[in-house]
Design a protein around this motif. Structure first.
Motif, PDB file in Angstrom:
ATOM      1  N   PRO A 184      99.560  35.275 -24.111  1.00 38.40           N
ATOM      2  CA  PRO A 184      98.767  36.481 -24.258  1.00 38.40           C
ATOM      3  C   PRO A 184      97.348  36.002 -23.745  1.00 38.40           C
ATOM      4  O   PRO A 184      96.901  35.259 -23.315  1.00 38.40           O
ATOM      5  CB  PRO A 184      98.143  36.707 -26.024  1.00 38.40           C
ATOM      6  N   ALA A 185      97.429  37.643 -22.451  1.00 39.77           N
ATOM      7  CA  ALA A 185      96.183  37.278 -21.725  1.00 39.77           C
ATOM      8  C   ALA A 185      95.711  39.095 -21.800  1.00 39.77           C
ATOM      9  O   ALA A 185      95.924  39.610 -22.257  1.00 39.77           O
ATOM     10  CB  ALA A 185      96.600  37.433 -20.080  1.00 39.77           C
ATOM     11  N   TYR A 186      94.242  38.753 -21.395  1.00 39.75           N
ATOM     12  CA  TYR A 186      92.926  39.657 -21.768  1.00 39.75           C
ATOM     13  C   TYR A 186      92.608  39.810 -20.652  1.00 39.75           C
ATOM     14  O   TYR A 186      92.427  38.976 -19.698  1.00 39.75           O
ATOM     15  CB  TYR A 186      92.128  39.280 -22.872  1.00 39.75           C
ATOM     16  N   ARG A 187      92.386  41.079 -19.838  1.00 43.54           N
ATOM     17  CA  ARG A 187      91.577  41.679 -18.529  1.00 43.54           C
ATOM     18  C   ARG A 187      90.325  42.704 -19.231  1.00 43.54           C
ATOM     19  O   ARG A 187      90.144  43.210 -20.009  1.00 43.54           O
ATOM     20  CB  ARG A 187      92.969  42.395 -18.160  1.00 43.54           C
ATOM     21  N   PRO A 188      89.454  42.723 -18.185  1.00 46.28           N
ATOM     22  CA  PRO A 188      88.306  44.139 -18.680  1.00 46.28           C
ATOM     23  C   PRO A 188      88.773  44.926 -19.148  1.00 46.28           C
ATOM     24  O   PRO A 188      90.039  45.814 -18.787  1.00 46.28           O
ATOM     25  CB  PRO A 188      87.709  44.136 -17.480  1.00 46.28           C
ATOM     26  N   SER A 189      88.124  45.944 -20.199  1.00 50.21           N
ATOM     27  CA  SER A 189      88.244  46.816 -20.207  1.00 50.21           C
ATOM     28  C   SER A 189      88.393  48.364 -19.226  1.00 50.21           C
ATOM     29  O   SER A 189      88.397  49.369 -19.370  1.00 50.21           O
ATOM     30  CB  SER A 189      87.628  47.431 -21.392  1.00 50.21           C
ATOM     31  N   GLU A 190      86.881  47.713 -18.361  1.00 51.62           N
ATOM     32  CA  GLU A 190      86.530  49.029 -17.557  1.00 51.62           C
ATOM     33  C   GLU A 190      87.309  48.236 -15.783  1.00 51.62           C
ATOM     34  O   GLU A 190      87.578  47.630 -15.426  1.00 51.62           O
ATOM     35  CB  GLU A 190      85.161  49.290 -17.100  1.00 51.62           C
ATOM     36  N   GLU A 191      87.317  50.003 -15.248  1.00 49.25           N
ATOM     37  CA  GLU A 191      87.667  49.528 -13.759  1.00 49.25           C
ATOM     38  C   GLU A 191      86.170  49.004 -12.927  1.00 49.25           C
ATOM     39  O   GLU A 191      86.724  47.667 -12.110  1.00 49.25           O
ATOM     40  CB  GLU A 191      87.695  50.286 -12.940  1.00 49.25           C
ATOM     41  N   ALA A 192      85.367  48.881 -13.364  1.00 51.53           N
ATOM     42  CA  ALA A 192      83.823  48.287 -12.506  1.00 51.53           C
ATOM     43  C   ALA A 192      83.275  48.664 -13.644  1.00 51.53           C
ATOM     44  O   ALA A 192      82.710  49.866 -14.017  1.00 51.53           O
ATOM     45  CB  ALA A 192      84.013  49.283 -11.479  1.00 51.53           C
ATOM     46  N   SER A 193      82.707  47.713 -14.126  1.00 46.23           N
ATOM     47  CA  SER A 193      81.482  47.489 -15.076  1.00 46.23           C
ATOM     48  C   SER A 193      80.261  47.719 -14.746  1.00 46.23           C
ATOM     49  O   SER A 193      79.595  46.578 -14.063  1.00 46.23           O
ATOM     50  CB  SER A 193      81.398  46.304 -16.169  1.00 46.23           C
ATOM     51  N   PRO A 194      79.068  48.003 -14.553  1.00 46.77           N
ATOM     52  CA  PRO A 194      77.595  48.619 -14.155  1.00 46.77           C
ATOM     53  C   PRO A 194      77.058  47.696 -14.233  1.00 46.77           C
ATOM     54  O   PRO A 194      76.758  48.055 -16.074  1.00 46.77           O
ATOM     55  CB  PRO A 194      77.709  50.211 -14.400  1.00 46.77           C
ATOM     56  N   LEU A 195      76.031  47.065 -13.855  1.00 43.59           N
ATOM     57  CA  LEU A 195      75.409  47.008 -13.752  1.00 43.59           C
ATOM     58  C   LEU A 195      74.071  47.433 -12.758  1.00 43.59           C
ATOM     59  O   LEU A 195      74.036  47.726 -11.961  1.00 43.59           O
ATOM     60  CB  LEU A 195      74.974  45.210 -14.033  1.00 43.59           C
ATOM     61  N   GLY A 196      72.914  48.088 -14.171  1.00 43.13           N
ATOM     62  CA  GLY A 196      71.387  48.738 -13.590  1.00 43.13           C
ATOM     63  C   GLY A 196      70.611  47.292 -13.611  1.00 43.13           C
ATOM     64  O   GLY A 196      70.061  46.746 -14.299  1.00 43.13           O
ATOM     65  N   TYR A 197      69.780  47.801 -12.421  1.00 38.93           N
ATOM     66  CA  TYR A 197      68.708  46.569 -12.329  1.00 38.93           C
ATOM     67  C   TYR A 197      67.514  47.197 -11.276  1.00 38.93           C
ATOM     68  O   TYR A 197      68.004  47.664  -9.833  1.00 38.93           O
ATOM     69  CB  TYR A 197      69.937  45.611 -10.849  1.00 38.93           C
ATOM     70  N   ALA A 198      66.124  46.866 -11.490  1.00 37.58           N
ATOM     71  CA  ALA A 198      64.559  47.929 -11.417  1.00 37.58           C
ATOM     72  C   ALA A 198      64.397  46.616 -11.055  1.00 37.58           C
ATOM     73  O   ALA A 198      64.114  45.322 -12.254  1.00 37.58           O
ATOM     74  CB  ALA A 198      64.980  48.800 -12.139  1.00 37.58           C
ATOM     75  N   ALA A 199      63.520  46.768  -9.423  1.00 36.16           N
ATOM     76  CA  ALA A 199      63.388  45.376  -9.246  1.00 36.16           C
ATOM     77  C   ALA A 199      61.720  45.929  -8.804  1.00 36.16           C
ATOM     78  O   ALA A 199      61.421  47.142  -8.101  1.00 36.16           O
ATOM     79  CB  ALA A 199      63.408  44.515  -7.957  1.00 36.16           C
ATOM     80  N   HIS A 200      60.633  45.922  -9.133  1.00 42.78           N
ATOM     81  CA  HIS A 200      58.977  46.622  -9.011  1.00 42.78           C
ATOM     82  C   HIS A 200      59.080  45.187  -8.158  1.00 42.78           C
ATOM     83  O   HIS A 200      58.591  43.813  -8.335  1.00 42.78           O
ATOM     84  CB  HIS A 200      58.164  46.267 -10.129  1.00 42.78           C
ATOM     85  N   LEU A 201      57.573  44.955  -6.920  1.00 47.63           N
ATOM     86  CA  LEU A 201      56.904  44.530  -6.159  1.00 47.63           C
ATOM     87  C   LEU A 201      55.567  45.276  -5.970  1.00 47.63           C
ATOM     88  O   LEU A 201      55.176  45.840  -5.576  1.00 47.63           O
ATOM     89  CB  LEU A 201      57.514  44.596  -4.396  1.00 47.63           C
ATOM     90  N   PHE A 202      54.956  44.400  -6.478  1.00 50.53           N
ATOM     91  CA  PHE A 202      53.032  44.594  -7.133  1.00 50.53           C
ATOM     92  C   PHE A 202      52.549  44.007  -6.178  1.00 50.53           C
ATOM     93  O   PHE A 202      53.051  42.598  -5.717  1.00 50.53           O
ATOM     94  CB  PHE A 202      52.885  43.897  -8.478  1.00 50.53           C
ATOM     95  N   GLY A 203      51.684  44.219  -5.496  1.00 54.26           N
ATOM     96  CA  GLY A 203      51.060  44.032  -4.293  1.00 54.26           C
ATOM     97  C   GLY A 203      50.971  44.258  -2.684  1.00 54.26           C
ATOM     98  O   GLY A 203      49.992  43.774  -2.272  1.00 54.26           O
ATOM     99  N   LEU A 204      52.151  44.717  -2.316  1.00 59.43           N
ATOM    100  CA  LEU A 204      52.508  45.206  -1.656  1.00 59.43           C
ATOM    101  C   LEU A 204      52.599  46.581  -1.154  1.00 59.43           C
ATOM    102  O   LEU A 204      53.227  47.043   0.408  1.00 59.43           O
ATOM    103  CB  LEU A 204      54.293  45.082  -1.542  1.00 59.43           C
ATOM    104  N   ASP A 205      52.395  47.467  -2.203  1.00 58.54           N
ATOM    105  CA  ASP A 205      52.255  49.222  -2.347  1.00 58.54           C
ATOM    106  C   ASP A 205      50.377  49.724  -1.876  1.00 58.54           C
ATOM    107  O   ASP A 205      50.489  50.627  -2.605  1.00 58.54           O
ATOM    108  CB  ASP A 205      52.922  49.485  -2.926  1.00 58.54           C
ATOM    109  N   THR A 206      49.603  48.498  -2.268  1.00 56.16           N
ATOM    110  CA  THR A 206      48.608  48.720  -2.648  1.00 56.16           C
ATOM    111  C   THR A 206      47.577  49.076  -1.453  1.00 56.16           C
ATOM    112  O   THR A 206      46.699  49.764  -1.301  1.00 56.16           O
ATOM    113  CB  THR A 206      47.529  47.543  -3.072  1.00 56.16           C
ATOM    114  N   ALA A 207      47.971  48.800  -0.626  1.00 54.39           N
ATOM    115  CA  ALA A 207      47.621  49.116   0.781  1.00 54.39           C
ATOM    116  C   ALA A 207      48.727  50.522   1.917  1.00 54.39           C
ATOM    117  O   ALA A 207      50.078  50.452   1.089  1.00 54.39           O
ATOM    118  CB  ALA A 207      47.820  48.438   1.928  1.00 54.39           C
ATOM    119  N   ASP A 208      48.093  51.797   1.667  1.00 58.65           N
ATOM    120  CA  ASP A 208      49.089  52.671   1.590  1.00 58.65           C
ATOM    121  C   ASP A 208      48.705  52.762   3.795  1.00 58.65           C
ATOM    122  O   ASP A 208      47.933  53.734   4.426  1.00 58.65           O
ATOM    123  CB  ASP A 208      48.753  53.482   1.571  1.00 58.65           C
ATOM    124  N   PHE A 209      49.573  52.523   4.366  1.00 60.54           N
ATOM    125  CA  PHE A 209      49.941  52.694   5.683  1.00 60.54           C
ATOM    126  C   PHE A 209      50.748  53.646   6.110  1.00 60.54           C
ATOM    127  O   PHE A 209      51.063  53.811   7.390  1.00 60.54           O
ATOM    128  CB  PHE A 209      50.901  51.105   6.177  1.00 60.54           C
TER     129      PHE A 209
END
Length: 707
Positions: A406-431
């Motif tokens: 017997p075999a098992y496969r994913p239950s979703e066609e495409a399983s989503p993963l959310g990723y939030a990236a913060h970059l501090f120090g680069l947006d302090t100077a508003d150019f």
């Protein structure tokens, strides 16, 4: 800051290294002064320095003995131990010889002295031992003027620049940009696999980063949902990664003054997302075997048929696996990546505009969709991103193996993963502003401002090197997953329930490795003329300050501390000069002003040749001159007596015979023996007989020196 360097830099692993003097600002303006030489010249300088230290050790001991001898000198009668100690200080060539002589003197007097010989000689023994140990250590560790600095060298930024992906046409980007990025990402993945692994497995033949790895100050496996809670599969077991503030100088090797250094910080939060209410069956090109996921509106459409309200459209799960009897082999995990780069809450560019629940203030948002695409497992996998918990109608043998279970496969066609990236120090100077449409225009506008142009060059270097997670995952595909190590012919081995966290951590480590290489790649640029013409090169002082100040580690060169060299040679020369002039100065003061006359004359008289002169002089032998110089002399061709070995256990100098009477007195052999006239078997020549009786000899010492 480079003070001076060789105009002909040598090559190191394809990198040009500057030779000469420069300032390593991570060690400060004084201790950071550094001299970089090729290995041959550096080794010679270190060897010569060690030899110089041994010479200084000898001169220091002579200086110390000159001072100690005079300090211990007293103008009154003392026992023999005192005079032996003084003679050792006067005549020992080094701390080692003095130490051995003092130990022997102490041992010889251990039973005979009634004045505690050890107590009297112990301070001298300790001082000699300390001096010997200190200079032995200094000589052995004179190489610390190199090892203290380490293997850090400075790159030559002659070809400094980066490939600006936005300025390349499609053909140039395909020919140069794509292969360049792929090579850098592959190298970063290889480095992360070894340097960032939990056990730090692996040996690198050319590790050139000033820090082996960048730290992750916070690794939280129980973080809250980074988005609105209804979007996450869990609100308490998500992932948070925090780099802390990364110093471009200390951690990335950009050799800037502390007031010019740039600090920045990356914080990422991610979580598997729910799919209920976010997926619908979709007809795609007239086919109904597709499923669409909706987490925001796509920005660019591949074709007019694409629905802008669907973030991703993908084949149904049944069609991702090999139907029975099909000759098409499964291709393994499929990863789809979408990104949204924001500034002050507005999506500037990317693949989609996130729905309100996914938007984060000051954070870029990524979506990673994982599809099984032919991968099966013999056991259920309960990881919330993989979710291999649907039993397949096909046996495991149909997943490209010879087994049938017997075999098992994913239950979703495409399983989503959310990723939030913060970059501090680069947006302090508003150019940004309405009149600037690109970062390139901003760089041109602020070219006259050195600090601003340096900061903007820093931004461009990061933006145009493959440090972005979406690019890394796209280039590596399924090999970017840590689970790939346990994947065999599309059969997935057992995985822990938090495998997705290990995958994201692996991506994170690859991005850190790529970040470490970013400024080295930029400083080196390219030697390929075809690539060089496409580079954006440094054109102003702010940009060149980064290009010309990139450090790496190199074992092909030797970097020496200029402060250490100055300290060693200046201190050594001062000790040497002082040891050479102290005796003439004190001798002159004694002759001219009678300064410490007894102490200085005792120092002179205890010298080896003067002690010898005293012995002969007091036995009435020789007409001596220069009795206060280093070398006393007698009259020309004057002969001195031999040893009297009548008592082999007590050798003495022969004393001259008393004046003979005018009438010869016969010699009586037995009387000669009784009176101790035996000469130890050495016949005396006529006119050279010696009298063994004690007497007070009177001699005259002529000195050429002024009184």
């Amino acid at each position: 800051m480079v003070d001076s360097f060789s105009p002909t830099p040598e090559e190191f692993l394809g990198y040009s290294v500057k030779l000469g003097v420069w300032t390593n600002w991570s060690r400060g303006p004084v201790f950071g002064a550094t001299l970089t030489l090729d290995r041959q010249r550096g080794s010679l300088l270190i060897s010569f320095t060690a030899f110089f230290v041994t010479i200084v050790a000898v001169r220091f001991w002579r200086l110390a003995c000159s001072i100690l001898h005079r300090k211990l000198s007293v103008a009154e009668r003392r026992d023999a131990l005192y005079y032996q100690r003084q003679a050792i200080f006067r005549n020992s060539a080094s701390a080692e010889s003095a130490l051995w002589s003092l130990i022997r003197v102490t041992w010889a007097w251990r039973h005979l002295s009634q004045t505690r010989s050890l107590y009297r000689t112990l301070p001298s023994i300790v001082f000699a031992a300390f001096t010997l140990a200190a200079f032995s250590f200094a000589s052995g560790f004179s190489s610390s003027i190199s090892t203290e600095i380490g293997d850090e060298v400075l790159l030559d930024g002659t070809h400094c620049g980066y490939l600006d992906q936005f300025t390349l046409n499609p053909e140039e980007n395909f020919q140069f940009g794509t292969s360049w990025e792929a090579n850098l990402i592959a190298n970063a993945a290889n480095y992360a696999e070894q340097a960032y692994s939990p056990n730090n497995i692996g040996i690198f033949s050319s590790a050139i980063f000033v820090r082996r790895q960048l730290d992750t100050v916070s690794l939280n496996f129980e973080a809250p949902c980074p988005f609105q809670e209804h979007l996450c599969r869990s609100n308490s077991s998500n992932l948070l990664l925090d780099s802390g503030y990364v110093d471009t100088g200390y951690q990335l090797g950009v050799n800037l003054r502390p007031d010019q250094s740039i600090l920045f910080r990356q914080v990422v939060q991610c979580a598997p997302l729910v799919t209920d209410g976010h997926k619908t069956p979709t007809d795609y090109y007239g086919l109904s075997n597709y499923t669409s996921y909706n987490y925001g509106r796509v920005i660019s459409l591949l074709s007019p048929e694409d629905d802008p309200n669907h973030t991703l459209t993908i084949k149904n799960i049944e069609f991702q696996y090999v139907p029975p009897g099909s000759r098409v082999a499964p291709s393994g995990y499929l990863l789809n990546v979408l990104k949204s780069f924001t500034y002050h809450g507005v999506t500037l560019y990317g693949d989609f505009i996130p729905e309100p629940g996914l938007r984060r203030s000051g954070a870029d948002v990524y979506l990673f969709f994982l599809s099984g695409n032919g991968v099966g497992s013999s056991i259920p996998l309960h990881d919330p991103w993989y979710r291999f918990n649907t039993k397949s109608n096909a046996a495991l043998g149909q997943f490209n193996t010879n087994e049938s279970r017997p075999a098992y496969r994913p239950s979703e066609e495409a399983s989503p993963l959310g990723y939030a990236a913060h970059l501090f120090g680069l947006d302090t100077a508003d150019f940004t502003g309405s009149r600037y449409s690109s970062l390139g225009e901003i760089m041109t506008a602020y070219a006259a401002n050195e600090d601003a142009s340096r900061f903007l060059w820093f931004l461009q270097a990061i933006s145009n090197n493959p440090t972005d997670l979406s690019l890394i995952v796209k280039k590596l595909g399924s090999q970017s997953l840590a689970s790939h190590k346990s994947l065999d012919r599309n059969i997935q081995g057992p995985l822990p329930d938090d495998q997705w966290k290990l995958d994201v951590t692996y991506w994170w480590n690859i991005s850190l490795s790529a970040l470490q290489a970013t400024f080295i790649n930029t400083a080196c640029g390219s030697n390929n003329p075809d690539v060089l013409r496409l580079q954006t090169n440094a054109t102003n002082p702010g940009q060149r300050s980064i290009c010309e100040n990139q450090k790496i580690l190199s074992t092909q060169y030797i970097s020496l501390s200029v402060f250490g060299l100055y300290f060693t040679y200046i201190t050594g020369l001062l000790i040497t000069i002082l040891s050479l002039i102290i005796d003439p100065i004190l001798d002159y003061a004694q002759r001219r002003w009678k300064y410490r006359e007894y102490e200085n004359l005792e120092w002179i008289s205890n010298e080896t040749l003067q002690l010898q002169r005293l012995a002969y002089d007091e036995s009435g032998q020789g007409e001596w001159s220069k009795c206060t110089d280093y070398v006393p002399v007698t009259a020309p061709d004057e002969k001195l007596g031999l040893l009297n070995l009548a008592d082999p256990e007590h050798p003495r100098l022969r004393q001259p015979k008393s004046p003979r009477p005018s009438k010869e007195i016969p010699r009586v052999p037995w009387l000669t023996v009784v009176l101790g006239r035996d000469n130890g078997g050495i016949d005396e020549e006529p006119g050279e007989g010696y009298d063994d009786a004690d007497f007070s000899a009177t001699s005259t010492c002529h000195s050429n020196s002024p009184a």
